[in-house]
Design a protein around this motif. Structure first.
Motif, mmCIF file in Angstrom:
data_model
loop_
_atom_site.group_PDB
_atom_site.id
_atom_site.type_symbol
_atom_site.label_atom_id
_atom_site.label_comp_id
_atom_site.label_asym_id
_atom_site.label_seq_id
_atom_site.Cartn_x
_atom_site.Cartn_y
_atom_site.Cartn_z
ATOM 1 N N ASP A 290 -7.388 3.091 -7.469
ATOM 2 C CA ASP A 290 -6.861 1.799 -7.931
ATOM 3 C C ASP A 290 -5.957 1.228 -6.837
ATOM 4 O O ASP A 290 -5.014 1.887 -6.385
ATOM 5 C CB ASP A 290 -6.076 2.006 -9.235
ATOM 6 C CG ASP A 290 -5.429 0.731 -9.743
ATOM 7 O OD1 ASP A 290 -5.833 -0.369 -9.316
ATOM 8 O OD2 ASP A 290 -4.494 0.841 -10.577
ATOM 9 N N MET A 291 -6.234 0.001 -6.418
ATOM 10 C CA MET A 291 -5.501 -0.609 -5.307
ATOM 11 C C MET A 291 -4.932 -1.962 -5.736
ATOM 12 O O MET A 291 -5.556 -3.008 -5.528
ATOM 13 C CB MET A 291 -6.434 -0.766 -4.094
ATOM 14 C CG MET A 291 -7.062 0.547 -3.663
ATOM 15 S SD MET A 291 -8.271 0.379 -2.333
ATOM 16 C CE MET A 291 -7.243 -0.267 -1.043
ATOM 17 N N PRO A 292 -3.719 -1.981 -6.341
ATOM 18 C CA PRO A 292 -3.112 -3.255 -6.745
ATOM 19 C C PRO A 292 -2.705 -4.082 -5.522
ATOM 20 O O PRO A 292 -2.124 -3.552 -4.575
ATOM 21 C CB PRO A 292 -1.875 -2.821 -7.549
ATOM 22 C CG PRO A 292 -2.060 -1.365 -7.828
ATOM 23 C CD PRO A 292 -2.891 -0.826 -6.717
ATOM 24 N N VAL A 293 -2.981 -5.378 -5.566
ATOM 25 C CA VAL A 293 -2.659 -6.288 -4.462
ATOM 26 C C VAL A 293 -1.799 -7.431 -4.993
ATOM 27 O O VAL A 293 -2.142 -8.076 -5.988
ATOM 28 C CB VAL A 293 -3.940 -6.851 -3.817
ATOM 29 C CG1 VAL A 293 -3.592 -7.882 -2.744
ATOM 30 C CG2 VAL A 293 -4.772 -5.729 -3.208
ATOM 31 N N GLY A 294 -0.689 -7.673 -4.318
ATOM 32 C CA GLY A 294 0.196 -8.763 -4.703
ATOM 33 C C GLY A 294 1.282 -8.952 -3.661
ATOM 34 O O GLY A 294 1.542 -8.054 -2.858
ATOM 35 N N PRO A 295 1.941 -10.104 -3.653
ATOM 36 C CA PRO A 295 2.917 -10.421 -2.601
ATOM 37 C C PRO A 295 4.109 -9.477 -2.544
ATOM 38 O O PRO A 295 4.735 -9.337 -1.493
ATOM 39 C CB PRO A 295 3.358 -11.857 -2.937
ATOM 40 C CG PRO A 295 2.954 -12.071 -4.363
ATOM 41 C CD PRO A 295 1.759 -11.225 -4.592
ATOM 42 N N THR A 296 4.441 -8.800 -3.659
ATOM 43 C CA THR A 296 5.542 -7.827 -3.633
ATOM 44 C C THR A 296 5.065 -6.436 -4.049
ATOM 45 O O THR A 296 5.867 -5.593 -4.437
ATOM 46 C CB THR A 296 6.711 -8.288 -4.535
ATOM 47 O OG1 THR A 296 6.237 -8.458 -5.883
ATOM 48 C CG2 THR A 296 7.310 -9.579 -4.041
ATOM 49 N N LYS A 298 2.718 -2.864 -2.860
ATOM 50 C CA LYS A 298 2.588 -2.107 -1.609
ATOM 51 C C LYS A 298 1.544 -2.760 -0.710
ATOM 52 O O LYS A 298 1.728 -2.876 0.509
ATOM 53 C CB LYS A 298 2.205 -0.659 -1.902
ATOM 54 C CG LYS A 298 2.104 0.213 -0.655
ATOM 55 C CD LYS A 298 1.707 1.636 -1.001
ATOM 56 C CE LYS A 298 2.797 2.350 -1.767
ATOM 57 N NZ LYS A 298 2.459 3.767 -2.041
ATOM 58 N N LEU A 299 0.417 -3.172 -1.307
ATOM 59 C CA LEU A 299 -0.624 -3.896 -0.579
ATOM 60 C C LEU A 299 -0.402 -5.388 -0.803
ATOM 61 O O LEU A 299 -0.572 -5.897 -1.910
ATOM 62 C CB LEU A 299 -2.015 -3.471 -1.068
ATOM 63 C CG LEU A 299 -2.341 -1.974 -0.902
ATOM 64 C CD1 LEU A 299 -3.698 -1.659 -1.511
ATOM 65 C CD2 LEU A 299 -2.311 -1.576 0.563
ATOM 66 N N ARG A 300 -0.009 -6.084 0.260
ATOM 67 C CA ARG A 300 0.437 -7.470 0.113
ATOM 68 C C ARG A 300 -0.713 -8.458 -0.023
ATOM 69 O O ARG A 300 -0.564 -9.496 -0.650
ATOM 70 C CB ARG A 300 1.292 -7.868 1.325
ATOM 71 C CG ARG A 300 2.524 -7.004 1.567
ATOM 72 C CD ARG A 300 3.545 -7.170 0.467
ATOM 73 N NE ARG A 300 4.762 -6.426 0.752
ATOM 74 C CZ ARG A 300 5.813 -6.906 1.409
ATOM 75 N NH1 ARG A 300 5.778 -8.137 1.879
ATOM 76 N NH2 ARG A 300 6.877 -6.169 1.601
ATOM 77 N N ASP A 301 -1.845 -8.164 0.628
ATOM 78 C CA ASP A 301 -2.952 -9.131 0.609
ATOM 79 C C ASP A 301 -4.289 -8.411 0.651
ATOM 80 O O ASP A 301 -4.360 -7.187 0.832
ATOM 81 C CB ASP A 301 -2.836 -10.120 1.770
ATOM 82 C CG ASP A 301 -2.717 -9.434 3.119
ATOM 83 O OD1 ASP A 301 -3.502 -8.499 3.380
ATOM 84 O OD2 ASP A 301 -1.841 -9.822 3.927
ATOM 85 N N LEU A 302 -5.342 -9.187 0.491
ATOM 86 C CA LEU A 302 -6.695 -8.639 0.412
ATOM 87 C C LEU A 302 -7.099 -7.958 1.718
ATOM 88 O O LEU A 302 -7.760 -6.919 1.697
ATOM 89 C CB LEU A 302 -7.690 -9.744 0.062
ATOM 90 C CG LEU A 302 -9.088 -9.311 -0.365
ATOM 91 C CD1 LEU A 302 -9.017 -8.404 -1.591
ATOM 92 C CD2 LEU A 302 -9.952 -10.540 -0.647
ATOM 93 N N ASP A 303 -6.691 -8.504 2.842
ATOM 94 C CA ASP A 303 -7.037 -7.888 4.128
ATOM 95 C C ASP A 303 -6.466 -6.481 4.242
ATOM 96 O O ASP A 303 -7.151 -5.556 4.703
ATOM 97 C CB ASP A 303 -6.527 -8.756 5.283
ATOM 98 C CG ASP A 303 -7.351 -10.018 5.492
ATOM 99 O OD1 ASP A 303 -8.468 -10.079 4.937
ATOM 100 O OD2 ASP A 303 -6.876 -10.929 6.188
ATOM 101 N N GLN A 304 -5.221 -6.315 3.847
ATOM 102 C CA GLN A 304 -4.595 -4.997 3.896
ATOM 103 C C GLN A 304 -5.298 -4.017 2.965
ATOM 104 O O GLN A 304 -5.530 -2.856 3.313
ATOM 105 C CB GLN A 304 -3.104 -5.115 3.524
ATOM 106 C CG GLN A 304 -2.309 -3.835 3.755
ATOM 107 C CD GLN A 304 -0.840 -3.995 3.376
ATOM 108 O OE1 GLN A 304 -0.418 -5.032 2.868
ATOM 109 N NE2 GLN A 304 -0.051 -2.950 3.619
ATOM 110 N N ALA A 305 -5.672 -4.497 1.774
ATOM 111 C CA ALA A 305 -6.372 -3.643 0.813
ATOM 112 C C ALA A 305 -7.741 -3.233 1.338
ATOM 113 O O ALA A 305 -8.150 -2.071 1.207
ATOM 114 C CB ALA A 305 -6.515 -4.372 -0.522
#
Length: 503
Positions: A290-296, A298-305
């Motif tokens: 599970d990889m949560p993505v959001g501005p605050t 751990k993963l800030r954006d889709l590219d990082q994820a």
């Protein structure tokens, strides 16, 4: 007078947080003869065991003559008894430190070099400063795919490995973190194991968050299982929800995590190796990430994820694992609780189908359970999701969760915090967003996760209309000082709840 570096062990009862430390008198004959000074690295030998420890010098009144004092971790690692003879000498050269220096200067390490570093860390040959140097040298995307794969294999090989005869598919689930309250794992494991999946789930305690799955489950049942206890629970129920500490699966990773926690560091390459090494060691070969993505988050954006998912898939392919990475919404806290006890309350509410169960936690857990069931059966994601709903809403998941907890020692009574305070809104408006990182920090300042009852209970969600004086959250702590400290942080960071103020 001591001969040939021989001294007698003395238990001092000092907790140095797993770093091996020894203590010698300032007037000790061996210290003066060998030139030992504070911070000297020493090798301690007894029987067939040895370790390298850092020397601290103490006043002669602290220790009897010809005795050497030990920190808790050093004492227990060597299995010492009071007065037992030990030999003390200058630490030999640790060969893998040359590989560490190579990495510090930015060079890629081969599998043999990485294996030697992990092997020596596991043998307690590295100080915390040296472990921190290794972690820092590997952070910031400075590990190649080949290095991460080698690191994963090396960490698996340092500890116990579980095998499940007759089971060709063994499952597990992991969240990369960074989203407070996202305590889906106990719910997912209960649902999926009800459907027949074998899931020997072990979890770490919190690294940089106010609660890990093991911290939350520790509120509800016994999690510090031995290897034999874990095997029994999985054999009886098809799953477990245990902490990884006592079972010795990838134990060197636990030493790295301890220093990562102090550094507040969780780098991508180390994260992948940590997660997959423990899954492989537990005998799992089908893993949901599970990889949560959001501005605050751990993963800030889709590219990082996507970059992290690529690393997961690459290492998994090299290790012949089947994994599925799912990118999920990490824009706001999940559930209503932050901190071990408050998250445990949410888990129970969902499993019991309580009227006040947080809907976002329920739906997220169902989605992830459906993903895992789809991996197992090959059914469409929509059909697997409906199966997950039926298992949860019929009460089967709650019954299975109770079976797992019963096998692990039984359900515990939840203990309330000693102190609490309402955090109220100053202005009317609509809640636009919440800062996950600062909410996590607020819960940690209140004492979570070391104080299991400490944390937050959110009273609002994004999109809610707010009136002046309305509680935004309830803050919990086990001491008045921690409560006051956390409240001060909230007063200075009121914008962690961003409210569109009505004019």
């Amino acid at each position: 007078m001591a001969k040939s570096g021989q001294m007698h062990a003395f238990y001092l009862g000092i907790d140095t947080h797993e770093e091996p430390i020894v203590f010698m008198r300032s007037e000790c004959d061996i210290c003066r003869a060998e030139g030992f000074t504070a911070n000297t690295r020493l090798q301690i030998l007894t029987g067939d065991k040895n370790l390298i420890a850092t020397l601290n010098i103490v006043n002669p009144s602290v220790l009897p003559p010809n005795h050497i004092g030990f920190s808790d971790s050093a004492w227990h690692y060597l299995g010492l008894k009071r007065g037992q003879p030990v030999r003390v000498r200058h630490a030999p050269l640790v060969g893998s430190l040359s590989s560490l220096r190579k990495k510090i200067y930015g060079h890629e390490l081969n599998a043999l070099e990485i294996n030697s570093i992990i092997h020596d860390i596991g043998r307690r040959f590295y100080s915390d400063i040296e472990i921190a140097s290794f972690l820092t040298a590997c952070a910031g995307g400075r590990l190649s795919l080949a290095e991460i794969t080698a690191l994963t294999r090396a960490m698996v090989n340092t500890g116990n490995q579980l095998h499940w005869p007759g089971q060709d598919r063994v499952f597990d689930k992991h969240c990369v973190g960074g989203l407070p309250g996202n305590r889906t794992t106990p719910i997912v494991i209960a649902i999926a194991s009800t459907a027949g999946l074998m899931i020997p789930k072990t979890s770490s305690r919190a690294i940089t968050s106010p609660a890990g799955t093991a911290d939350t489950m520790d509120v509800l049942t016994e999690v510090d299982l031995t290897l034999e206890q874990l095997k029994r629970v999985v054999t009886e129920t098809g799953a477990c929800l245990a902490a990884g500490g006592k079972v010795g699966l990838s134990p060197t990773d636990d030493l790295l995590i301890r220093v990562e926690r102090a550094l507040d560091l969780d780098s991508e390459g180390q994260l992948v190796a940590s997660v997959l090494s423990k899954k492989v060691a537990a005998g799992s070969n089908h893993i949901l990430i599970d990889m949560p993505v959001g501005p605050t988050a751990k993963l800030r954006d889709l590219d990082q994820a996507e970059k992290l998912a690529e690393l997961f898939y690459g290492v998994a392919a090299a290790l012949q694992l089947q994994i599925r990475c799912v990118i999920t919404d990490g824009t706001q806290t999940i559930g209503n609780g932050i901190g071990p006890t408050e998250e445990a309350r949410d888990v129970l509410a969902v499993l019991r189908n309580s009227a006040d169960a947080p809907r976002d936690l329920t739906e997220r857990a169902l989605y992830l359970a459906g993903q895992m069931l789809s991996m197992y059966s090959g059914d469409s994601e929509s059909a697997a999701l409906e199966q997950a709903r039926e298992i949860l809403y019929s009460g089967q998941a709650w019954q299975q969760f109770r079976r797992i907890c019963g096998a692990q020692g039984g359900l515990k009574e939840i203990v309330d915090a000693h102190y609490h305070s309402e955090l109220r809104a100053k202005h009317a408006g609509r809640l636009l967003k919440m800062d996950n990182r600062r909410l996590a920090q607020l819960a940690k300042l209140a004492g979570a996760p070391s104080s299991t009852a400490a944390g937050l209970r959110l009273r609002v969600k994004v999109g809610d209309s707010i009136v002046p004086g309305q509680p935004l959250a309830t803050l919990y702590a086990d001491s008045a000082g921690e409560l006051a400290y956390a409240r001060d942080y909230f007063r200075q960071n009121r914008d962690l709840f961003e409210i569109d103020i009505e004019q």
